[in-house]
Motif scaffolding. Structure first.
Motif, PDB file in Angstrom:
ATOM      1  N   GLY A   1       0.840  -1.195   0.000  1.00 63.30           N
ATOM      2  CA  GLY A   1       0.000   0.000   0.000  1.00 63.30           C
ATOM      3  C   GLY A   1       0.875   1.244   0.000  1.00 63.30           C
ATOM      4  O   GLY A   1       1.913   1.294   0.681  1.00 63.30           O
ATOM      5  N   ALA A   2       0.466   2.270  -0.750  1.00 62.91           N
ATOM      6  CA  ALA A   2       1.309   3.466  -0.915  1.00 62.91           C
ATOM      7  C   ALA A   2       1.590   4.160   0.419  1.00 62.91           C
ATOM      8  O   ALA A   2       2.730   4.543   0.696  1.00 62.91           O
ATOM      9  CB  ALA A   2       0.644   4.433  -1.894  1.00 62.91           C
ATOM     10  N   VAL A   3       0.579   4.317   1.257  1.00 63.40           N
ATOM     11  CA  VAL A   3       0.769   5.031   2.526  1.00 63.40           C
ATOM     12  C   VAL A   3       1.672   4.227   3.462  1.00 63.40           C
ATOM     13  O   VAL A   3       2.636   4.756   4.032  1.00 63.40           O
ATOM     14  CB  VAL A   3      -0.589   5.327   3.191  1.00 63.40           C
ATOM     15  N   ALA A   4       1.369   2.935   3.630  1.00 58.66           N
ATOM     16  CA  ALA A   4       2.173   2.103   4.532  1.00 58.66           C
ATOM     17  C   ALA A   4       3.617   2.000   4.058  1.00 58.66           C
ATOM     18  O   ALA A   4       4.558   2.047   4.866  1.00 58.66           O
ATOM     19  CB  ALA A   4       1.553   0.708   4.637  1.00 58.66           C
ATOM     20  N   ALA A   5       3.812   1.883   2.740  1.00 56.13           N
ATOM     21  CA  ALA A   5       5.174   1.770   2.218  1.00 56.13           C
ATOM     22  C   ALA A   5       5.937   3.074   2.412  1.00 56.13           C
ATOM     23  O   ALA A   5       7.132   3.065   2.757  1.00 56.13           O
ATOM     24  CB  ALA A   5       5.134   1.393   0.741  1.00 56.13           C
ATOM     25  N   ALA A   6       5.281   4.213   2.179  1.00 58.09           N
ATOM     26  CA  ALA A   6       5.948   5.502   2.357  1.00 58.09           C
ATOM     27  C   ALA A   6       6.307   5.729   3.826  1.00 58.09           C
ATOM     28  O   ALA A   6       7.381   6.257   4.144  1.00 58.09           O
ATOM     29  CB  ALA A   6       5.053   6.622   1.835  1.00 58.09           C
ATOM     30  N   ARG A   7       5.431   5.316   4.736  1.00 54.41           N
ATOM     31  CA  ARG A   7       5.741   5.461   6.168  1.00 54.41           C
ATOM     32  C   ARG A   7       6.896   4.546   6.565  1.00 54.41           C
ATOM     33  O   ARG A   7       7.715   4.904   7.424  1.00 54.41           O
ATOM     34  CB  ARG A   7       4.496   5.152   6.995  1.00 54.41           C
ATOM     35  N   ALA A   8       6.973   3.366   5.940  1.00 51.89           N
ATOM     36  CA  ALA A   8       8.097   2.476   6.224  1.00 51.89           C
ATOM     37  C   ALA A   8       9.409   3.088   5.753  1.00 51.89           C
ATOM     38  O   ALA A   8      10.457   2.892   6.380  1.00 51.89           O
ATOM     39  CB  ALA A   8       7.871   1.121   5.551  1.00 51.89           C
ATOM     40  N   VAL A   9       9.382   3.828   4.656  1.00 54.88           N
ATOM     41  CA  VAL A   9      10.580   4.530   4.185  1.00 54.88           C
ATOM     42  C   VAL A   9      11.064   5.502   5.254  1.00 54.88           C
ATOM     43  O   VAL A   9      12.266   5.617   5.520  1.00 54.88           O
ATOM     44  CB  VAL A   9      10.289   5.273   2.869  1.00 54.88           C
ATOM     45  N   LEU A  10      10.116   6.200   5.873  1.00 57.57           N
ATOM     46  CA  LEU A  10      10.471   7.233   6.854  1.00 57.57           C
ATOM     47  C   LEU A  10      10.832   6.651   8.218  1.00 57.57           C
ATOM     48  O   LEU A  10      11.735   7.152   8.890  1.00 57.57           O
ATOM     49  CB  LEU A  10       9.297   8.201   7.018  1.00 57.57           C
ATOM     50  N   ASP A  11      10.125   5.592   8.634  1.00 54.53           N
ATOM     51  CA  ASP A  11      10.248   5.109  10.013  1.00 54.53           C
ATOM     52  C   ASP A  11      10.799   3.698  10.123  1.00 54.53           C
ATOM     53  O   ASP A  11      10.941   3.186  11.240  1.00 54.53           O
ATOM     54  CB  ASP A  11       8.874   5.141  10.701  1.00 54.53           C
ATOM     55  N   GLY A  12      11.109   3.054   9.007  1.00 54.25           N
ATOM     56  CA  GLY A  12      11.514   1.659   9.041  1.00 54.25           C
ATOM     57  C   GLY A  12      12.972   1.466   9.405  1.00 54.25           C
ATOM     58  O   GLY A  12      13.668   2.389   9.840  1.00 54.25           O
ATOM     59  N   VAL A  13      13.424   0.219   9.201  1.00 48.17           N
ATOM     60  CA  VAL A  13      14.807  -0.135   9.514  1.00 48.17           C
ATOM     61  C   VAL A  13      15.477  -0.666   8.250  1.00 48.17           C
ATOM     62  O   VAL A  13      14.836  -1.229   7.362  1.00 48.17           O
ATOM     63  CB  VAL A  13      14.886  -1.200  10.630  1.00 48.17           C
ATOM     64  N   ALA A  14      16.782  -0.467   8.176  1.00 44.96           N
ATOM     65  CA  ALA A  14      17.554  -0.952   7.033  1.00 44.96           C
ATOM     66  C   ALA A  14      18.026  -2.367   7.321  1.00 44.96           C
ATOM     67  O   ALA A  14      18.701  -2.614   8.322  1.00 44.96           O
ATOM     68  CB  ALA A  14      18.745  -0.030   6.789  1.00 44.96           C
ATOM     69  N   ARG A  15      17.679  -3.293   6.445  1.00 47.62           N
ATOM     70  CA  ARG A  15      18.074  -4.686   6.611  1.00 47.62           C
ATOM     71  C   ARG A  15      18.949  -5.110   5.440  1.00 47.62           C
ATOM     72  O   ARG A  15      18.640  -4.802   4.288  1.00 47.62           O
ATOM     73  CB  ARG A  15      16.841  -5.590   6.709  1.00 47.62           C
ATOM     74  N   ARG A  16      20.036  -5.795   5.757  1.00 48.93           N
ATOM     75  CA  ARG A  16      20.915  -6.317   4.718  1.00 48.93           C
ATOM     76  C   ARG A  16      20.356  -7.639   4.199  1.00 48.93           C
ATOM     77  O   ARG A  16      19.909  -8.489   4.971  1.00 48.93           O
ATOM     78  CB  ARG A  16      22.330  -6.534   5.241  1.00 48.93           C
ATOM     79  N   MET A  17      20.361  -7.801   2.887  1.00 45.71           N
ATOM     80  CA  MET A  17      19.762  -8.966   2.255  1.00 45.71           C
ATOM     81  C   MET A  17      20.747  -9.616   1.299  1.00 45.71           C
ATOM     82  O   MET A  17      21.615  -8.949   0.725  1.00 45.71           O
ATOM     83  CB  MET A  17      18.482  -8.556   1.518  1.00 45.71           C
ATOM     84  N   ASP A  18      20.598 -10.945   1.140  1.00 51.08           N
ATOM     85  CA  ASP A  18      21.461 -11.684   0.225  1.00 51.08           C
ATOM     86  C   ASP A  18      21.051 -11.411  -1.224  1.00 51.08           C
ATOM     87  O   ASP A  18      19.898 -11.061  -1.512  1.00 51.08           O
ATOM     88  CB  ASP A  18      21.390 -13.185   0.498  1.00 51.08           C
ATOM     89  N   LEU A  19      22.002 -11.610  -2.115  1.00 48.89           N
ATOM     90  CA  LEU A  19      21.789 -11.340  -3.534  1.00 48.89           C
ATOM     91  C   LEU A  19      22.430 -12.457  -4.344  1.00 48.89           C
ATOM     92  O   LEU A  19      23.525 -12.924  -4.024  1.00 48.89           O
ATOM     93  CB  LEU A  19      22.435  -9.995  -3.894  1.00 48.89           C
ATOM     94  N   LEU A  20      21.756 -12.910  -5.391  1.00 49.15           N
ATOM     95  CA  LEU A  20      22.362 -13.825  -6.353  1.00 49.15           C
ATOM     96  C   LEU A  20      22.948 -13.003  -7.492  1.00 49.15           C
ATOM     97  O   LEU A  20      22.258 -12.169  -8.084  1.00 49.15           O
ATOM     98  CB  LEU A  20      21.311 -14.790  -6.924  1.00 49.15           C
ATOM     99  N   VAL A  21      24.218 -13.233  -7.792  1.00 49.40           N
ATOM    100  CA  VAL A  21      24.893 -12.525  -8.891  1.00 49.40           C
ATOM    101  C   VAL A  21      25.396 -13.565  -9.876  1.00 49.40           C
ATOM    102  O   VAL A  21      26.049 -14.541  -9.476  1.00 49.40           O
ATOM    103  CB  VAL A  21      26.066 -11.670  -8.369  1.00 49.40           C
ATOM    104  N   ASP A  22      25.083 -13.374 -11.165  1.00 54.62           N
ATOM    105  CA  ASP A  22      25.514 -14.365 -12.139  1.00 54.62           C
ATOM    106  C   ASP A  22      26.805 -13.944 -12.825  1.00 54.62           C
ATOM    107  O   ASP A  22      27.345 -12.860 -12.581  1.00 54.62           O
ATOM    108  CB  ASP A  22      24.398 -14.669 -13.159  1.00 54.62           C
ATOM    109  N   ASP A  23      27.321 -14.836 -13.689  1.00 63.73           N
ATOM    110  CA  ASP A  23      28.614 -14.586 -14.322  1.00 63.73           C
ATOM    111  C   ASP A  23      28.558 -13.574 -15.447  1.00 63.73           C
ATOM    112  O   ASP A  23      29.572 -13.307 -16.091  1.00 63.73           O
ATOM    113  CB  ASP A  23      29.236 -15.900 -14.816  1.00 63.73           C
TER     114      ASP A  23
END
Length: 293
Positions: free
Chosen positions: A109-131
Motif C-alpha cells: 500500500g502506498a501510505v504504509a510503504a511511504a511510512r516504512a521509508v520514513l520510520d523503518g529499519v535498514a536490513r541487509r539482504m542476500d543477492l544472487l549474482v551471475d557470471d
C-alpha cells in the motif's frame, strides 16, 4: 543486521510506468514522503535518465516509487556501480507487478510503504549474482513461466523505461496465446489458455558448490533457486515423473551452475537467455532495503 532509518534527505525517483499506471498512488506516496523528510523528486522518462538520477544522488537516500522491475533496475544499477555496500535502498511499490516487493517484506500500500521509508529499519539482504553481472533479488526459475502461466499470473509491467501498463500487457499476452492455438469448432467453449502446451522437459546439468545434483540424462520439469539465509541459496529440481510422481531434489549452497542445451530463465520479473551455461553465486548481505520496523 538492522538499523533505524532516519529522516535524512531523500532522492525520490518516480518510475515512468508507475506514473502512467497509478498516478494517484504516486501522488499519495510523494505527499507522505515530502511531509516527513526533505525530498528531491526526479521524474525520469527512460532507463538512461533513471540511471543518471541514481548516480547523482550524492548523500541523499534513494527511494524508488515503482513496480518490481523498477526495484530490480535500481539494485542492478547500484551493483554495476559497485555502490550497493554503502547504500540502503527504499521502495514504494506502485504498478501492476508487486509480488517481489511484497515477498521481500515491503508493504504494497502506498501510505504504509511511504511510512516504512520514513520510520523503518535498514536490513541487509542476500543477492544472487551471475557470471554476466546480472542480479536476482528473490527467485530464479528455469524454464521461465510458459505463456499460459504468464497470462494467468499477475501481469508484468512494461519493459523498463517505457511501454504500456497492466491492461495492455495482459491483452497483448492473451492475444499472442490465442494466435498460437489451432482453430476449433465454435461449440468448443474451452479457453485457449487451457489447451496451450506446457514447456517441454529440459535436459540440464545442475551443480551446487561443485557437486552434481542432476545430470543431462535426467530430464527435469523445472528448477528454482532462491536465496534463503546465511549466504546460501536453496535449489529445488523437479524431475520428470514417470509413473509415480518423482520427489523434488533439494540442496543448499553458495554457488549454482546450470549448463546444457540452450535455456532461458526468469530472474525475478525478467526473462533472460538463451544461454548454454550460467553460474549464480550468493553474495551475503550484499544490499540494503528499508523495511517496517
Amino acid at each position: 543486521m538492522a538499523t533505524s532509518a532516519t529522516s535524512e534527505q531523500l532522492l525520490v525517483v518516480i518510475d515512468p510506468v508507475a506514473r502512467r499506471t497509478d498516478g494517484e498512488s504516486v501522488r499519495i506516496a510523494k505527499d507522505v514522503l515530502s511531509a516527513g523528510a526533505t525530498t528531491k523528486v526526479c521524474l525520469p522518462e527512460g532507463p538512461e535518465e533513471f540511471a543518471r538520477a541514481l548516480a547523482r544522488r550524492g548523500a541523499r537516500r534513494p527511494v524508488v516509487i515503482g513496480d518490481d522491475r523498477a526495484l530490480i533496475r535500481a539494485v542492478a544499477l547500484l551493483h554495476r556501480q559497485r555502490e550497493l555496500a554503502g547504500c540502503v535502498l527504499s521502495v514504494v511499490p506502485v504498478g501492476s507487478a508487486l509480488s517481489l516487493a511484497g515477498a521481500l517484506g515491503v508493504p504494497t500500500g502506498a501510505v504504509a510503504a511511504a511510512r516504512a521509508v520514513l520510520d523503518g529499519v535498514a536490513r541487509r539482504m542476500d543477492l544472487l549474482v551471475d557470471d554476466s553481472d546480472g542480479v536476482v533479488l528473490g527467485a530464479l526459475r528455469i524454464p521461465p513461466v510458459s505463456l499460459r502461466e504468464a497470462a494467468l499470473e499477475e501481469p508484468l509491467s512494461a519493459a523498463p523505461g517505457g511501454g504500456a501498463g497492466h491492461g495492455s500487457w495482459l491483452r497483448t499476452c492473451q492475444s499472442l496465446v490465442r494466435t498460437l492455438v489451432p482453430a476449433r469448432p465454435a461449440r468448443d467453449s474451452r479457453d485457449p489458455l487451457d489447451v496451450l502446451p506446457r514447456p517441454r522437459p529440459a535436459r540440464l546439468r545442475i551443480e551446487v558448490d561443485g557437486v552434481m545434483l542432476v545430470d543431462l540424462d535426467q530430464p527435469v520439469e523445472g528448477i528454482s533457486v532462491t536465496p534463503c539465509a546465511s549466504g546460501l541459496a536453496e535449489v529445488e529440481v523437479r524431475p520428470v515423473s514417470v509413473g509415480a510422481e518423482a520427489s523434488p531434489v533439494v540442496a543448499r549452497g553458495r554457488r549454482v551452475t546450470v549448463s546444457g542445451a540452450d535455456f532461458r530463465y526468469r530472474a525475478d520479473a525478467v526473462v533472460a537467455g538463451p544461454v548454454r551455461t550460467r553460474t549464480w553465486v550468493v553474495r551475503e548481505g550484499a544490499w540494503g532495503l528499508t523495511l517496517p520496523g
